[in-house]
Structure formats: C-alpha cells, structure tokens
Design a protein around this motif. Structure first.
Motif, PDB file in Angstrom:
ATOM      1  N   PHE A 654       0.839  -1.193   0.000  1.00 38.29           N
ATOM      2  CA  PHE A 654       0.000   0.000   0.000  1.00 38.29           C
ATOM      3  C   PHE A 654       0.882   1.254   0.000  1.00 38.29           C
ATOM      4  O   PHE A 654       1.898   1.298   0.691  1.00 38.29           O
ATOM      5  CB  PHE A 654      -0.887   0.024   1.238  1.00 38.29           C
ATOM      6  CG  PHE A 654      -2.112  -0.851   1.146  1.00 38.29           C
ATOM      7  CD1 PHE A 654      -2.130  -1.988   0.356  1.00 38.29           C
ATOM      8  CD2 PHE A 654      -3.255  -0.534   1.870  1.00 38.29           C
ATOM      9  CE1 PHE A 654      -3.248  -2.793   0.279  1.00 38.29           C
ATOM     10  CE2 PHE A 654      -4.381  -1.326   1.803  1.00 38.29           C
ATOM     11  CZ  PHE A 654      -4.371  -2.467   1.009  1.00 38.29           C
ATOM     12  N   PRO A 655       0.507   2.298  -0.741  1.00 35.41           N
ATOM     13  CA  PRO A 655       1.265   3.559  -0.688  1.00 35.41           C
ATOM     14  C   PRO A 655       1.408   4.092   0.738  1.00 35.41           C
ATOM     15  O   PRO A 655       2.443   4.650   1.092  1.00 35.41           O
ATOM     16  CB  PRO A 655       0.436   4.501  -1.564  1.00 35.41           C
ATOM     17  CG  PRO A 655      -0.261   3.602  -2.528  1.00 35.41           C
ATOM     18  CD  PRO A 655      -0.570   2.362  -1.751  1.00 35.41           C
ATOM     19  N   SER A 656       0.359   3.941   1.550  1.00 29.42           N
ATOM     20  CA  SER A 656       0.432   4.446   2.926  1.00 29.42           C
ATOM     21  C   SER A 656       1.552   3.749   3.698  1.00 29.42           C
ATOM     22  O   SER A 656       2.273   4.387   4.474  1.00 29.42           O
ATOM     23  CB  SER A 656      -0.906   4.240   3.636  1.00 29.42           C
ATOM     24  OG  SER A 656      -1.271   2.870   3.659  1.00 29.42           O
ATOM     25  N   TYR A 657       1.713   2.446   3.487  1.00 35.91           N
ATOM     26  CA  TYR A 657       2.774   1.706   4.169  1.00 35.91           C
ATOM     27  C   TYR A 657       4.146   2.197   3.712  1.00 35.91           C
ATOM     28  O   TYR A 657       5.059   2.405   4.531  1.00 35.91           O
ATOM     29  CB  TYR A 657       2.631   0.209   3.892  1.00 35.91           C
ATOM     30  CG  TYR A 657       3.762  -0.630   4.436  1.00 35.91           C
ATOM     31  CD1 TYR A 657       3.705  -1.158   5.723  1.00 35.91           C
ATOM     32  CD2 TYR A 657       4.899  -0.910   3.665  1.00 35.91           C
ATOM     33  CE1 TYR A 657       4.743  -1.928   6.243  1.00 35.91           C
ATOM     34  CE2 TYR A 657       5.935  -1.675   4.169  1.00 35.91           C
ATOM     35  CZ  TYR A 657       5.851  -2.179   5.442  1.00 35.91           C
ATOM     36  OH  TYR A 657       6.888  -2.941   5.941  1.00 35.91           O
ATOM     37  N   ILE A 658       4.314   2.377   2.415  1.00 37.88           N
ATOM     38  CA  ILE A 658       5.601   2.801   1.867  1.00 37.88           C
ATOM     39  C   ILE A 658       5.972   4.183   2.397  1.00 37.88           C
ATOM     40  O   ILE A 658       7.112   4.429   2.825  1.00 37.88           O
ATOM     41  CB  ILE A 658       5.540   2.787   0.324  1.00 37.88           C
ATOM     42  CG1 ILE A 658       5.400   1.332  -0.167  1.00 37.88           C
ATOM     43  CG2 ILE A 658       6.769   3.457  -0.286  1.00 37.88           C
ATOM     44  CD1 ILE A 658       5.076   1.199  -1.635  1.00 37.88           C
ATOM     45  N   LYS A 659       4.998   5.107   2.411  1.00 37.87           N
ATOM     46  CA  LYS A 659       5.276   6.459   2.938  1.00 37.87           C
ATOM     47  C   LYS A 659       5.541   6.421   4.442  1.00 37.87           C
ATOM     48  O   LYS A 659       6.410   7.143   4.946  1.00 37.87           O
ATOM     49  CB  LYS A 659       4.111   7.386   2.612  1.00 37.87           C
ATOM     50  CG  LYS A 659       4.005   7.739   1.128  1.00 37.87           C
ATOM     51  CD  LYS A 659       2.926   8.769   0.860  1.00 37.87           C
ATOM     52  CE  LYS A 659       1.550   8.192   1.079  1.00 37.87           C
ATOM     53  NZ  LYS A 659       0.479   9.155   0.685  1.00 37.87           N
ATOM     54  N   ASP A 660       4.811   5.572   5.158  1.00 38.75           N
ATOM     55  CA  ASP A 660       5.033   5.458   6.604  1.00 38.75           C
ATOM     56  C   ASP A 660       6.451   4.969   6.894  1.00 38.75           C
ATOM     57  O   ASP A 660       7.120   5.456   7.813  1.00 38.75           O
ATOM     58  CB  ASP A 660       4.017   4.494   7.224  1.00 38.75           C
ATOM     59  CG  ASP A 660       2.612   5.089   7.282  1.00 38.75           C
ATOM     60  OD1 ASP A 660       2.491   6.314   7.109  1.00 38.75           O
ATOM     61  OD2 ASP A 660       1.657   4.321   7.504  1.00 38.75           O
ATOM     62  N   ARG A 661       6.930   4.019   6.106  1.00 39.17           N
ATOM     63  CA  ARG A 661       8.284   3.493   6.298  1.00 39.17           C
ATOM     64  C   ARG A 661       9.330   4.583   6.028  1.00 39.17           C
ATOM     65  O   ARG A 661      10.331   4.705   6.752  1.00 39.17           O
ATOM     66  CB  ARG A 661       8.526   2.298   5.375  1.00 39.17           C
ATOM     67  CG  ARG A 661       7.958   0.977   5.865  1.00 39.17           C
ATOM     68  CD  ARG A 661       8.696   0.478   7.097  1.00 39.17           C
ATOM     69  NE  ARG A 661       8.289  -0.877   7.482  1.00 39.17           N
ATOM     70  CZ  ARG A 661       8.630  -1.450   8.623  1.00 39.17           C
ATOM     71  NH1 ARG A 661       9.383  -0.805   9.509  1.00 39.17           N
ATOM     72  NH2 ARG A 661       8.234  -2.678   8.909  1.00 39.17           N
ATOM     73  N   ILE A 662       9.096   5.373   4.978  1.00 39.72           N
ATOM     74  CA  ILE A 662      10.046   6.440   4.646  1.00 39.72           C
ATOM     75  C   ILE A 662      10.145   7.443   5.789  1.00 39.72           C
ATOM     76  O   ILE A 662      11.241   7.808   6.245  1.00 39.72           O
ATOM     77  CB  ILE A 662       9.617   7.140   3.335  1.00 39.72           C
ATOM     78  CG1 ILE A 662       9.777   6.188   2.139  1.00 39.72           C
ATOM     79  CG2 ILE A 662      10.436   8.413   3.115  1.00 39.72           C
ATOM     80  CD1 ILE A 662       9.170   6.716   0.852  1.00 39.72           C
ATOM     81  N   LEU A 664       9.183   7.079   8.960  1.00 39.66           N
ATOM     82  CA  LEU A 664       9.705   6.449  10.180  1.00 39.66           C
ATOM     83  C   LEU A 664      11.225   6.353  10.113  1.00 39.66           C
ATOM     84  O   LEU A 664      11.926   6.636  11.101  1.00 39.66           O
ATOM     85  CB  LEU A 664       9.088   5.058  10.359  1.00 39.66           C
ATOM     86  CG  LEU A 664       9.602   4.256  11.564  1.00 39.66           C
ATOM     87  CD1 LEU A 664       9.240   4.952  12.872  1.00 39.66           C
ATOM     88  CD2 LEU A 664       9.045   2.828  11.546  1.00 39.66           C
ATOM     89  N   THR A 665      11.732   5.937   8.945  1.00 37.73           N
ATOM     90  CA  THR A 665      13.188   5.840   8.787  1.00 37.73           C
ATOM     91  C   THR A 665      13.847   7.206   9.001  1.00 37.73           C
ATOM     92  O   THR A 665      14.886   7.310   9.666  1.00 37.73           O
ATOM     93  CB  THR A 665      13.531   5.299   7.379  1.00 37.73           C
ATOM     94  OG1 THR A 665      12.913   4.018   7.207  1.00 37.73           O
ATOM     95  CG2 THR A 665      15.033   5.147   7.196  1.00 37.73           C
ATOM     96  N   THR A 676      16.823   6.632   0.065  1.00 37.81           N
ATOM     97  CA  THR A 676      16.906   5.414  -0.752  1.00 37.81           C
ATOM     98  C   THR A 676      15.516   4.804  -0.933  1.00 37.81           C
ATOM     99  O   THR A 676      15.146   4.374  -2.041  1.00 37.81           O
ATOM    100  CB  THR A 676      17.846   4.400  -0.088  1.00 37.81           C
ATOM    101  OG1 THR A 676      19.151   4.971   0.031  1.00 37.81           O
ATOM    102  CG2 THR A 676      17.927   3.113  -0.910  1.00 37.81           C
ATOM    103  N   GLN A 677      14.748   4.750   0.142  1.00 39.65           N
ATOM    104  CA  GLN A 677      13.389   4.223   0.057  1.00 39.65           C
ATOM    105  C   GLN A 677      12.516   5.089  -0.846  1.00 39.65           C
ATOM    106  O   GLN A 677      11.692   4.583  -1.624  1.00 39.65           O
ATOM    107  CB  GLN A 677      12.773   4.139   1.457  1.00 39.65           C
ATOM    108  CG  GLN A 677      13.412   3.092   2.354  1.00 39.65           C
ATOM    109  CD  GLN A 677      12.931   3.211   3.792  1.00 39.65           C
ATOM    110  OE1 GLN A 677      12.341   4.212   4.188  1.00 39.65           O
ATOM    111  NE2 GLN A 677      13.177   2.171   4.590  1.00 39.65           N
TER     112      GLN A 677
END
Length: 753
Positions: A654-662, A664-665, A676-677
């Motif tokens: 999900f886009p929300s997951y990908i943005k959340d990971r970015i 959070l990192t 990089t993400q």
C-alpha cells in the motif's frame, strides 16, 4: 346376483379406477401448467373440486347407463342377453393398464431425470429476471472445485422462485430462501454456501450440477413460493448434485401464519435426508428453528427490510428502516426485526464506509434500544451480535467489534457480513493478519460476494495482480455496476493511472451520486492533479479534505471544523481537521488535536487514519518539536511494531505503508535510508505532493537527491493532469450527470491550441 358382482358387471369399479388415475394425471399436468402461467391458488383449488365432484357422478353414470352398439342407453332398457358390458370392460382394462404405465413412467422420470434439465419454474424466473450470474472461474481466476458426493456434506440454497401474481412479492420468496439458509447454517457438520453466492444464480436456468460445481457444494435446495392473500404454497426439493437425484421433495399448502412451521419442517427434513445419506449428526426435534412471530405482517415487513439492506446504498437502506420500523411496531417482541433495524441505523452513519448522514450520537441513540431489546428476547441470534458488532465499530471500539462478530459467526458460520465487518474492524485495530485471513475466508466461503470481491480486488489484489483484479471488476459489473466501477477505480489507482481511475470513479459517481465511498476516490484523484475546485464540487464531504496548497488546506480546515461541531464523536472528522490544520501550517494548533485523537485510540495503538500511520508520525514529530523525546520515542516504537505486523500481507504494498516506512526511517535518524526508500517508490506511491513537502521532512528537502525525487513526482503529476483534463473536457464519460467547470476546460483548450 350380489351387489359387488353387479358393480363388476356394470363396470362401475373399472370406471372408478380409470377416473381416479385419469384425474391424478390431470392434476399433475394442471399443477405444472398453472405454476408456469402464475395463476392464483384458487384456480387449482377449483379444478380439484370439480374433479372431486366428478368422481361420484362418473360412478352413478356407470351404474345407470350402458354403452351399446346403438349408443348410450339406460341400463334397465338393455336386454341382459344383448349386453356388451364384458366387451366394454376389456376395453376399460386395457385403458387402465395404459394409464398405469404412464403413471409409472412419470414416477421414474421424476425420480431420475427431472434435474437433467432446469425445473419447470426456471424458465418463468428466467423470463422475469434476465440477468445471469458470472461463472466462478471467471470471478476468481481459478477453476472451481468439482462436485463430489463424498466428503463434508454441503448445500446451497438457491433463491426460491416467486410464482405469486405480484412481482413485488419477490422479497418474500427471497426471504424464505434466506431464512432456510440461515437455519441450515446452524447445523455444525453441514457446510452451507453463503447467501450472496447462491443468490447470484437467481433466474439462472443452467443445469443444477453446473451451479453446484460453481458453488463447490454436493447438494442443492431449490423451490418456489406462491402467495395469494393469506394462502401460501411452498414447494421444495433437495437434489444430490453430481447425478441430479432427488433425495426429498415436498409441497406445502398452508395459511400464511404457518410459514415458520413450514420452514422448520423443511430444514428438519433436509437434515434427516442428509443424515441418512452422509451420516449428518442427528438433531432430532431440537434442531435449529426459524425465529417466529405471531404477526405475519411483521414478518413480511422484516423480510422486505432485510432484502433492502442486502441491496446496500442510501436509498435502499433508508427504505429498509421504514419497513423494519413497521415490523417492530406490529410485533415489538420480534428479535430479528429489532436486530436488523439496528444494523440499518449503523449503515446510515456518516462515514466513508457507510451510506448515510447520521452522526455517531444519533446512531447510538437509535440503534442501542433495539439491540438491548433483541438480546433481552434471545442471546443466540446471530443478527443481534452482528448489530452489536457494527455499533461497536461505529463507536470505534474495534476490538469489541471483532469479538462480537466472531460470536455472530459461531451462531451462523455463513454470515458473510460478519466476516466483512471483522475484516474492517481488525484492520482498524492493527490486527492485520486476522483481517487478511477473513477477507480470504470470504473468497473461499462466498466467492461471488459483491462486498467480498470489491474489498479483496480493490484493496489487496490490485497491488499484487492487477490484471486479475480488473477481471474480477468486470465480473462485478454484471451484478453491481457501482461495485464494478469502484473496483476498477481502486485497481487503476493502485497502478498509478489517475486518469483511468477517475474515469471509473465518475461512472461510480453516476451510479450512486450520494455514496461517500465514490466521493472519496473521485475528489482524491482530482486533488492529486491540482483540480481542487473540481474536487470540492463533488460533495460537502469532499470539501473537508480536498486541498493541495496551504491556503486550500486553511479553507478545508473551516469545513472540517463544521463537521467536527456537527458530529463531535466521529474521530474521522477530527483526524481530517488535524490533517488540514497541520498542512495549513498551524503546527501549534495541530498538536492538541493529535493529542486528543491519540487519547481516544487504544493505549497500545499508534494514532492512525485508516491504514496510514501518518497521524501518529506527525504527532511523534510534534512531540519531539516541543522537547518530549520520551513520548515521541514511545510512539515511534509502537509505529514500527505496527508496520512490522503487516509483513506477509499485501498491506506492505500500500502507498500508505511505503510512505510510513520512509517517514519512520527519517524520524529514526536515517536520512540516507529514507532517501533510498523514496527513490525506490513510484511517484503514485508518494502522492499527494503536500506530503512530500511535509514540515517534518524540511531538513532534507534541499538535498539534491530529494529535489530529484520531487522533480520526478512533478513530471508524473503533470502528465496525469493532462490526461485527466483530456478525460473530463473532451471524453467525459458522464456528461448527463456531471460537467467540469467552464474555466477548467477553457484553460486546457487554450493551451491545446
């Protein structure tokens, strides 16, 4: 000569036998013909009366008259030596033998071959309902399991055919079928195909074995319902699917107030038939029963209301409330009507996943008394637990919502709505593996479910296998254009094709202009390409979130404040207000809003909005900004745990997951890893642009690598904007339902020239 001998001599006994056999055959033919032409019950009753009156008259005629070579004469006028009664008797004997051969052939045909072709009622239903259900192979993308006569006993209850003269009685025949399905589902060792899958074969006159194969069951129950005034005829037949053999059949001619007893008799007869064949557990007289009411009008209103709820949509559910309120007025002690009325009220909640405009407080006030009364009447009604599950979800007590719906499923394992509601509440309470297991379970139990396919294809499959997801959306178009268009829109958005997604969203908007689900996708897509003025025209709901610049977020903030004041218990409104306040640049005002939201959420859950943890991430950064590093760190740890728990599900795409990971990192101090993400993500996964310009990312926004990603995003968004303008200005798919603003297309046309 004795009386018996004289009766034989005059062929009275032979005439009686011939008349009885002929009358029986005529009744079978009349029953078939009258059923197919939809005649009222009194026609058949009158025909039976005439045949009954004719029997003694035929005996009297045979006694008093004789057929002679000169014609029919009174018996007293015929000389005994000239009588030919023995010749007439032989002719009658041959006639009786011929009739009995026909009867034997009829019984053999009925018991062995009637299911090689559709039942007599099926063409009538097909003419009344021309829609055809899609095949399960097309729907799921896999070959359906073959039907076998062995293994777990299973059954599908096909919608009973409405043979009443009034087509408006369709809800009644459907309701009878659903009641039987629900009571059969309570047998612990019998697997019952879910309602939505079975009912999609309504009016489908294909071979029973084919239908059973699609539904992966080894038995089928079908029948018909004819209602005329207070008289009711229900026919039912249980068929072994592989060979088409009849295991049991019955016709019930009763008063309407016997409808509950009829349904109980049918369910017990089926359990006995299956128990004898497949060693189904003997339930005896204590088997599951249909919840009864002494008021037949209340029952009819209940069936009509439940029928309308199953249609979904604001209009249908509003009408359902009226029917169910009438049912409750007629019989205040009828628990199923109370439960369904409460469910209808929760579905009219003002939220993106519901269909109405009731505030949270209004839903609670309207639904709670009916749930309480239903439980006071019985604690073993699956619908009552379903209502309690929905009300808990409305109150955002998602864990209790899951527990209540699980109890509903214990009582009715074929309760698809309960499975769907568990999926929704589990997602919103961080139980992602549980949610995903239930959405997959719906596909197994009810592969033709509209809501199941919409959620599975639109939310999950679109990210893993978009081609298959689009095929499912095509199949949905056959049964629900709104669901098919909405699914296509969601899948196209997952592919990053905003213009194509908007095309499907516009079609869904035309299907149901009052539906907030369609509003969200349509307004969101228009906002992404900068057409905020167009997005805000969609609905009042869209005004609360449609924005792209700080100035537009300040305007949206005003609309969101109005929504919060109108419905202060609705956390979705509060989240939207906090989002708008944050991106309008008023960070100091955003902090207490996020704090308030966090206090409402469960203590061990991070602040989220749908599946996105961005609210929690913003709140953690705002805490850090005020010097509360401990609070920020505690929240970031919870967020990381939540994201880790999504591993193994499509949620990680999900886009929300990908943005959340970015984010959070980045907040964890790894700027290099965040960049990089970001480079690995597609532009559509980073949308909308305002989140790339998030204040918490400000220290990185001057980095050349970040600037490069922003330029990549802008190039994609510009391309999407041109495609969207081409769509709405030149190829508008719904010009009769919606038109863009003149200034939107004027600028586009000028640029094109």
């Amino acid at each position: 000569m004795g009386l018996f001998e004289e009766l034989k001599r005059r062929n009275v006994i032979r005439v009686g036998i011939a008349y009885a056999v002929t009358a029986w055959l005529l009744l079978q033919i009349a029953d078939l013909v009258l059923d197919n032409i939809g005649s009222p019950l009194w026609v058949m009753q009158a025909f039976m009366l005439l045949l009954g009156l004719g029997f003694p008259l035929s005996l009297l005629f045979a006694w008093a008259f004789e057929i002679t070579p000169e014609g029919i004469k009174r018996e007293a006028e015929v000389d005994r030596d000239a009588s030919i009664t023995h010749v007439t008797g032989r002719k009658l004997d041959f006639g009786i033998i011929a009739l009995l051969v026909v009867v034997a052939g009829y019984f053999f045909w009925e018991s062995r071959f009637t299911r090689e072709h559709p039942p007599a009622e099926a063409p009538v239903a097909a003419a009344a309902d021309a829609a055809r259900a899609p095949s399960a192979a097309d729907t799921t993308g896999s070959t359906p399991a073959p039907v076998t006569a062995s293994g777990t006993p299973s059954i599908a209850v096909l919608p009973f055919v409405n043979l009443s003269s009034d087509p408006e009685q369709e809800f009644f025949s459907d309701g009878i079928s659903e009641e039987l399905l629900n009571v059969l589902a309570q047998f612990s060792d019998l697997r019952v195909a879910a309602r939505t899958s079975s009912f999609q074969f309504k009016g489908d006159n294909r071979n029973i074995s084919d239908i059973a194969s699609q539904l992966n069951v080894n038995h089928v129950l079908e029948g018909s319902v004819r209602k005329a005034g207070n008289r009711l005829r229900i026919t039912a037949q249980l068929i072994e699917a592989e060979h088409g053999y009849h295991l049991w059949s019955e016709t019930y001619d009763r008063e309407l107030n016997d409808v509950f007893a009829i349904q109980d008799e049918i369910s017990l007869a089926i359990s006995e038939a299956l128990r004898a064949e497949l060693e189904l557990e003997n339930q005896g007289d204590s088997g599951p029963k249909v919840a009864a009411t002494a008021n037949t009008a209340a029952y009819e209103a209940y069936l009509h209301g439940r029928y309308l709820i199953n249609q979904r949509g604001n209009k249908a559910i509003t009408q359902a409330v009226q029917e169910l309120e009438r049912s409750v007025r007629l019989d205040p002690e009828y628990a199923p009507a109370r439960a369904q009325l409460a469910i209808a009220y929760t579905l009219l909640h003002n939220s993106p996943s519901s269909y109405g405009d009731l505030t949270t407080a209004q839903v609670i006030a309207k639904a709670t008394p009916h749930i309480d009364r239903a439980f006071a009447l019985t604690e073993t009604l699956a619908e009552a637990w379903g209502a309690k599950c929905q009300l808990a979800s409305t109150q955002e007590d998602f864990q209790r919502s899951v527990e209540y719906c699980q109890r509903a499923l214990e009582l009715n394992p074929a309760y698809i709505d309960a499975m769907n509601w568990i999926n929704n509440s589990a997602l919103l309470s961080g139980q992602y593996q549980l949610a995903y297991s239930y959405i997959k379970r719906i596909q197994e139990v009810d592969p033709l479910s509209v809501i199941g396919r919409l959620n599975y294809a639109g939310m999950f499959l679109g990210h893993t296998d978009p081609e298959r997801a689009h095929r499912i959306a095509d199949d949905l178009l056959e049964v629900s254009t709104w669901a098919g268009h909405s699914t296509h829109a969601n899948v196209s958005a997952s592919e990053g094709n905003i213009a194509e997604s908007l095309r499907w969203s516009l079609l869904a908007f035309r299907d149901n202009p009052l539906d907030t689900y369609s509003h969200g996708g349509l307004a969101g897509g228009l906002s992404i390409v900068g057409l905020v003025s167009e997005a805000r025209r969609i609905s009042d709901y869209a005004r609360t979130f449609a924005a792209a610049t700080p100035e537009e977020f300040a305007e949206a903030r005003g609309y969101a404040e109005t929504a919060v004041n109108t419905d202060p218990d609705n956390t979705s409104n509060l989240l939207t207000l906090a989002y708008n306040t944050y991106y309008a640049g008023d960070l100091d005002a955003a902090l207490p809003l996020y704090r308030q939201i966090h206090e409402i959420a469960a203590p061990d859950l991070p602040t989220s909005q749908g599946y996105s943890l961005h609210p929690g991430l913003r709140y953690a950064w705002l805490l850090r900004r005020t010097g509360d590093e401990s609070g920020a760190r505690q929240l970031l740890t919870a967020i990381e745990k939540d994201l880790d728990s999504r591993e193994g599900t499509p949620l990680t795409l999900f886009p929300s997951y990908i943005k959340d990971r970015i984010v959070l990192t980045w907040l964890n101090g790894d700027e290099e890893g965040a960049l990089t993400q970001m480079a690995a993500a597609t532009p559509s996964q980073l949308a909308p642009r305002n989140e790339l310009l998030d204040p918490l990312l400000a220290p990185s926004q001057q980095d050349p690598r970040f600037v490069a990603q922003l330029e990549r995003y802008d190039a994609w968004a510009s391309e999407q904007r041109e495609e969207v303008l081409t769509l709405i200005c030149e190829n508008n798919p719904i010009p009769d339902s919606w038109l863009p603003l003149p200034e939107t297309c004027q600028g586009f046309n000028t640029a094109a020239r």
